[in-house]
Enzyme design. Structure first.
Site, PDB file in Angstrom:
ATOM      1  N   CYS A 146      -0.002   3.786   2.737  1.00  0.00           N
ATOM      2  CA  CYS A 146       0.489   3.369   4.057  1.00  0.00           C
ATOM      3  C   CYS A 146       1.933   3.816   4.243  1.00  0.00           C
ATOM      4  O   CYS A 146       2.308   4.337   5.299  1.00  0.00           O
ATOM      5  CB  CYS A 146       0.389   1.856   4.213  1.00  0.00           C
TER       6      CYS A 146
ATOM      7  N   CYS B  36       0.826  -1.208   0.000  1.00  0.00           N
ATOM      8  CA  CYS B  36       0.000   0.000   0.000  1.00  0.00           C
ATOM      9  C   CYS B  36       0.866   1.267   0.000  1.00  0.00           C
ATOM     10  O   CYS B  36       1.534   1.582   0.991  1.00  0.00           O
ATOM     11  CB  CYS B  36      -0.918  -0.014   1.227  1.00  0.00           C
TER      12      CYS B  36
END
Length: 124
Positions: A48, A45
């Site tokens: 993230c 991600c």
């Protein structure tokens, strides 16, 4: 049962990493006397990875909390109710009291600040 040195990766004194459901449960149990803020993310991600410096900075600004980076790639139990990455959850006394998601550093700062108020204070 794994030895304590392998239970969680310690990033800073109030920031830890969890890669399994067992590690996350252990960290939440250890943090029952504090507010625990969990960053549920995935290795793939991009958002993230972009938010981690903000998360780590908040850990320095609000050291009264425990911060956990939970890598959901290998978790099953922890994924209950997690639909997006990154998702953030706030726990007090082992219970989830708040959850929000999204790649907004401002939203993350605001929510950490909101949960940084003294729970023992009452409005007059």
């Amino acid at each position: 049962m794994p030895d304590e040195d392998t239970l969680s990766g310690q990033i800073a004194s109030n920031v830890a990493a969890a890669r399994t459901d067992h590690e996350l449960r252990s960290l939440l149990l250890e943090g029952r006397d504090r507010t625990v803020i969990v960053n549920y993310g995935a290795s793939w991600c991009l958002h993230c990875h972009e938010l981690f410096p903000h998360f780590y900075s908040l850990a320095k600004q609000h050291p009264q909390h425990t911060y956990v980076v939970a890598q959901v790639d290998c978790m099953k139990d922890a994924l209950q109710g997690i639909r997006y990455t990154p998702t953030f959850a706030v726990y007090r006394k082992g219970r989830k009291i708040d959850q929000f998601f999204g790649p907004s550093p401002q939203q993350l700062r605001d929510r950490v600040w909101l949960h940084s108020e003294d729970p023992n204070c009452s409005a007059s």
